[in-house]
Design an enzyme around this catalytic site. Structure first.
Site, PDB file in Angstrom:
ATOM      1  N   HIS A  25       0.902   1.513  -5.655  1.00 19.20           N
ATOM      2  CA  HIS A  25      -0.350   0.872  -5.664  1.00 19.20           C
ATOM      3  C   HIS A  25      -1.261   1.959  -6.335  1.00 19.20           C
ATOM      4  O   HIS A  25      -2.203   1.649  -7.175  1.00 19.20           O
ATOM      5  CB  HIS A  25      -0.734   0.201  -4.414  1.00 19.20           C
ATOM      6  CG  HIS A  25      -2.238  -0.270  -4.310  1.00 19.20           C
ATOM      7  ND1 HIS A  25      -2.534  -0.885  -5.375  1.00 19.20           N
ATOM      8  CD2 HIS A  25      -3.215   0.333  -3.507  1.00 19.20           C
ATOM      9  CE1 HIS A  25      -3.962  -1.196  -4.737  1.00 19.20           C
ATOM     10  NE2 HIS A  25      -4.274  -0.187  -3.717  1.00 19.20           N
TER      11      HIS A  25
ATOM     12  N   HIS B 177       0.677  -1.103   0.116  1.00 21.09           N
ATOM     13  CA  HIS B 177      -0.117  -0.062   0.032  1.00 21.09           C
ATOM     14  C   HIS B 177       0.837   1.239  -0.059  1.00 21.09           C
ATOM     15  O   HIS B 177       0.884   2.038   0.872  1.00 21.09           O
ATOM     16  CB  HIS B 177      -1.156  -0.218   1.253  1.00 21.09           C
ATOM     17  CG  HIS B 177      -2.158  -0.981   1.033  1.00 21.09           C
ATOM     18  ND1 HIS B 177      -2.015  -2.276   1.591  1.00 21.09           N
ATOM     19  CD2 HIS B 177      -3.387  -0.736   0.234  1.00 21.09           C
ATOM     20  CE1 HIS B 177      -3.389  -2.498   1.264  1.00 21.09           C
ATOM     21  NE2 HIS B 177      -3.904  -2.013   0.626  1.00 21.09           N
ATOM     22  N   ASN B 178       1.572   1.484  -1.172  1.00 20.88           N
ATOM     23  CA  ASN B 178       2.412   2.697  -1.324  1.00 20.88           C
ATOM     24  C   ASN B 178       1.886   3.483  -2.519  1.00 20.88           C
ATOM     25  O   ASN B 178       0.691   3.159  -3.035  1.00 20.88           O
ATOM     26  CB  ASN B 178       4.017   2.417  -1.315  1.00 20.88           C
ATOM     27  CG  ASN B 178       4.102   1.202  -2.514  1.00 20.88           C
ATOM     28  OD1 ASN B 178       3.277   1.322  -3.500  1.00 20.88           O
ATOM     29  ND2 ASN B 178       4.768   0.311  -1.903  1.00 20.88           N
TER      30      ASN B 178
HETATM   31  P1  AMP Z   1      -7.173  -1.538  -0.907  1.00 22.51           P
HETATM   32  O1  AMP Z   1      -6.752  -1.559   0.707  1.00 22.51           O
HETATM   33  O2  AMP Z   1      -8.245  -0.395  -1.323  1.00 22.51           O
HETATM   34  O3  AMP Z   1      -6.068  -1.864  -1.976  1.00 22.51           O
HETATM   35  O4  AMP Z   1      -8.264  -2.770  -0.979  1.00 22.51           O
HETATM   36  C1  AMP Z   1      -8.121  -4.137  -1.683  1.00 22.51           C
HETATM   37  C2  AMP Z   1      -7.766  -5.158  -0.754  1.00 22.51           C
HETATM   38  O5  AMP Z   1      -7.548  -6.452  -1.317  1.00 22.51           O
HETATM   39  C3  AMP Z   1      -6.982  -5.084   0.253  1.00 22.51           C
HETATM   40  O6  AMP Z   1      -6.852  -5.229   1.459  1.00 22.51           O
HETATM   41  C4  AMP Z   1      -5.616  -5.790  -0.149  1.00 22.51           C
HETATM   42  O7  AMP Z   1      -4.938  -6.366   1.026  1.00 22.51           O
HETATM   43  C5  AMP Z   1      -6.518  -7.146  -0.792  1.00 22.51           C
HETATM   44  N1  AMP Z   1      -5.595  -7.640  -2.079  1.00 22.51           N
HETATM   45  C6  AMP Z   1      -5.338  -6.829  -3.286  1.00 22.51           C
HETATM   46  N2  AMP Z   1      -4.568  -7.643  -4.002  1.00 22.51           N
HETATM   47  C7  AMP Z   1      -4.465  -9.056  -3.499  1.00 22.51           C
HETATM   48  C8  AMP Z   1      -3.973 -10.005  -3.870  1.00 22.51           C
HETATM   49  N3  AMP Z   1      -3.514 -10.342  -4.948  1.00 22.51           N
HETATM   50  N4  AMP Z   1      -3.923 -11.174  -2.906  1.00 22.51           N
HETATM   51  C9  AMP Z   1      -4.453 -10.930  -1.649  1.00 22.51           C
HETATM   52  N5  AMP Z   1      -5.083  -9.764  -1.046  1.00 22.51           N
HETATM   53  C10 AMP Z   1      -5.024  -8.851  -2.049  1.00 22.51           C
HETATM   54 ZN    ZN Z   2      -6.061  -0.082  -2.875  1.00 24.13          ZN
END
Ligand code: AMP
Ligand code: ZN
Length: 732
Positions: A469, A465-466
């Site tokens: 992303h 989460h940087n």
């Molecule tokens: P965000 O925090 O807005 O990026 O929400 C997306 C969520 O999906 C986050 O909590 C990430 O941890 C999760 N996520 C995204 N990509 C993956 C992945 N390839 N494998 C597991 N979790 C993911």
């Molecule tokens: Zn996100």
């Protein structure tokens, strides 16, 4: 209305006297139901009911006038009366059932007070189903009440003294014979414990204990017992005490001079509370509240839906009514959009992802305060105060961004070329491509400052989460905005909102999940009451950072109303990235957009109205940002692997910290020593990605993404089949 029939339901008399109830009540429960049809003339409808009665084994009589109906009824006391309401010329069905007309009205005879309309339908099965519904509903309930009444009447009339207590020996009931024999009034005893009533000293000292032991084993006790009357006299009694175990508490008939009755179930407490409720007026009050609920003028849509289904059930055949019951059961739950996981048998990776992403710290550890570093938001570093313009972006960076229009664009190249500031540069390029500055009427310098401030508030120390992303999500968002369907449904303001939302959607993300923050009792979790903690923070902080300083306030040059609309859209989209609402957003999109579109297209009709309605535009925007946010499994394999490595590392770091701090481990499978990354990716794709991208692809047409997704899934499956836990196979 003329096309409907009116039912009035009768319940027959109560039976008095204990010699009556045994025979009579049983008779009325097990004897066939008596149905009276009041029809001006025989027709297909009355025949329908006659045949239905035959099929159901009910006894059926037919009367053609109100007079003959009354005569017939007073003879047989039917359980069910069906009155024809269609032929008002022949007799007045309403009047026949109206309570205020004493003469020639059956209403004084009706105890059930239950009316019901049946819309004309001569089909025998429809009639039959209607009769069955009536029997299994109100009629049977009436029988039970009647049996209860009869039993209480018998108790009241009995010459034997009878006492009923609850399991904890509180007196629930004594009959008049008991009052007469013992000299107490009912009111002096009800609610008292047996122990409080004076005992005779003539009994053997251990008699009470013997009785209690026997009763506790569920056995009947019978023997000689000395009771103390109210006036102090002792009387010898032949007593039988019967524990009652089972539904609701029932009676055993007393046959000896005095009888105590123990109810071992809490059920008898209910008997008591029912009686007291009846007398304190609260039941009446609740009744009228209920009536008000039914006539509520401001009905929630779900209430309307439930009411419509209830009404449809009334005239539906049994299998349909039963199916609708199941529908109602589902509708009444609040979690309409979240599939329920059977936690035990489900794959642990799915479980942990669901637990970790879709709950807000339900597994909270109380008293464990963890406060995230309370740092001040980042301001612009001084050397960036006068940033470069689009025109003087270093050639190496500009070159890296040349392929920005392609889905296969490599964001990690840009991350490297920009020294981890890809968001500012990609933002400049994409925002200019969409004419954001023109729309906002703001100088490019303001946009640049804004992008820099936002990027500075992403944590470059997070592995996932940087700002890379954020840049990736911005890239996906821009890509989706170029799709024909998306362009058809969104307005320019929606596009601008989507680009801004993508840019800010994870700003100041601490690299920990919502569950973690809630468990840790972090300041943010407290501020946002454990609900959508991070997403609320991202949205709120984004607006704080933007409006706090004119230099980066990109909203400064638009009208108040436009700002309000834009702000609302941005907030809605950022909040839509919260994973607890994942299935709600996906399912709403499928139901309100995919399905109606498919239906219209099949008929060659125009889809414009579906695409552009304000409600649906909101659903499209939510789906768009959600798909952009978790599109990494649809990127080319190498990028997909890199993202999987980054998110896994962030999860591992969280697990490490949870262990260090003694916090609950939210996602135990994400332990760096044991985790199978391929398995976790397979679960993530299976549970969150596949359905969502099927729906999004059906809408926006994204064959290349689906192809990547397929490849990537196979890649993870391949590793898993080789029992590998790592991101890549070991070198040959
Ligand atoms: P965000 O925090 O807005 O990026 O929400 C997306 C969520 O999906 C986050 O909590 C990430 O941890 C999760 N996520 C995204 N990509 C993956 C992945 N390839 N494998 C597991 N979790 C993911
Ligand atoms: Zn996100």
């Amino acid at each position: 209305s003329v096309d409907s029939l009116l039912y009035a339901k009768f319940s027959a008399n109560t039976y008095f006297g204990n010699h009556f109830f045994g025979a009579k009540v049983l008779f009325s429960i097990f004897s066939p139901l008596q149905v009276l049809l009041v029809f001006a003339k025989e027709d297909s409808q009355s025949n329908g009911f006659c045949w239905a009665c035959e099929k159901a084994n009910y006894r059926c009589s037919l009367a053609h006038t109100p007079e003959s109906a009354l005569e017939c009824f007073s003879e047989k006391h039917h359980d069910l009366v069906i009155v024809d309401h269609r032929h008002s010329r022949h007799f007045d069905a309403e009047a026949l059932c109206r309570p205020d007309r004493e003469e020639a009205s059956v209403m004084p005879l009706i105890n059930a007070g239950f009316n019901r309309r049946y819309v004309e339908n001569a089909n025998m099965m429809a009639c039959y189903n209607e009769l069955l519904q009536l029997e299994h509903g109100e009629v049977r309930a009436q029988f039970k009440l009647r049996a209860c009444n009869a039993i209480f009447t018998a108790l009241e009339q009995s010459q034997d003294a009878i006492e009923i207590t609850s399991e904890d020996q509180v007196i629930q009931y004594v009959n008049p014979a008991y009052e007469a024999i013992m000299g107490y009034q009912q009111g002096e005893l009800l609610g008292k414990e047996i122990i409080e009533v004076p005992k005779s000293e003539k009994n053997k000292p251990d008699l009470l204990e013997t009785i209690n032991t026997c009763i506790r084993k569920g056995k009947e006790w019978q023997g000689i017992y000395y009771a103390k009357k109210k006036n102090g006299d002792n009387i010898q009694q032949n007593v039988k005490i019967t524990p009652v175990i089972g539904q609701g508490g029932c009676f055993s008939s007393p046959d000896i001079q005095s009888s105590k009755h123990k109810d071992r179930r809490k059920g008898s407490l209910d008997v008591r509370s029912t009686t007291s409720r009846g007398s304190d007026g609260s039941s009446q009050r609740r009744h009228s509240s209920m009536a008000r609920i039914h006539s509520m003028t401001i009905e929630a849509p779900i209430t309307k839906v439930i009411n419509i289904i209830n009404a449809a059930q009334e005239s539906s055949p049994m299998p349909v009514a039963e199916a609708l019951d199941r529908v109602l059961e589902i509708l009444r739950t609040t979690e309409l959009y979240s599939p329920q996981l059977g936690t035990k048998d489900e794959d642990p990776h799915t479980n942990d992802l669901v637990g970790g992403l879709m709950t807000d710290g339900l597994r909270r550890l109380s008293g464990n305060e963890y406060i995230l570093s309370t740092k001040q938001p980042h301001h612009l570093p001084s050397h960036l105060a006068t940033p470069l313009s689009l025109n003087d972006i270093p050639p190496r960076i500009a070159q890296t961004m040349e392929t920005e229009g392609s889905w296969d664009f490599d964001i990690f190249n840009l991350e490297a070329a920009t020294m981890k500031r890809p968001l500012t540069y990609l933002g400049l390029k994409i925002f200019s491509k969409f004419g954001v500055c023109e729309f906002l009427n703001c100088p490019e310098a303001t946009l640049r400052s804004w992008l820099q401030v936002i990027e500075a508030n992403y944590h470059s120390s997070n592995s996932y989460h940087n700002s890379t992303h954020a840049a990736d999500v911005l890239h996906a968002t821009a890509y989706f905005l170029c799709k024909e369907r998306v362009k058809q449904s969104l307005d320019p303001i929606d596009e601008v909102a989507a680009l801004i939302a993508a840019t800010v959607h994870d700003v100041d993300h601490p690299g920990r999940t919502n569950s973690f923050l809630c468990n840790a009792g972090s300041e943010l979790a407290i501020l946002y009451n454990d609900t959508a903690v991070l997403e609320s923070h991202h949205a709120a902080l984004a607006f704080q950072l933007t409006t706090r300083d004119d230099k980066c306030n990109i909203f400064k040059y638009i009208e108040r109303n436009e700002y309000r609309t834009l702000r609302q859209a941005v907030i809605d989209m950022v909040l839509a990235t919260e994973m607890t609402k994942h299935f709600e957003h996906v399912n709403k999109f499928v139901n309100s957009i995919n399905k109606p579109l498919a239906a219209l297209e099949e008929n060659g009709e125009s889809v414009k109205s579906i695409l552009t309605s304000p409600e649906n535009r909101i659903l499209v925007k939510r789906m768009l940002i959600k798909c952009a946010d978790i599109s990494n499994p649809c990127r080319p394999l190498e990028l997909c692997i890199e993202w999987a490595g980054r998110i896994s590392e962030e999860y591992f770091a969280q697990t490490d910290e949870e262990k260090r701090q003694g916090l609950p481990v939210v996602m135990p499978v994400f332990d760096r020593h044991t985790c199978s990354i391929p398995k976790s990716q397979i679960s993530f794709i299976d549970y969150f990605i596949t359905d969502m991208f099927d729906a999004w692809d059906a809408f926006a047409d994204l064959p290349n993404l689906m192809q990547h997704l397929d490849n990537n899934f196979k890649y993870w499956k391949g590793l898993d089949e080789r029992k590998l836990h790592s991101l890549r196979p070991p070198p040959e």
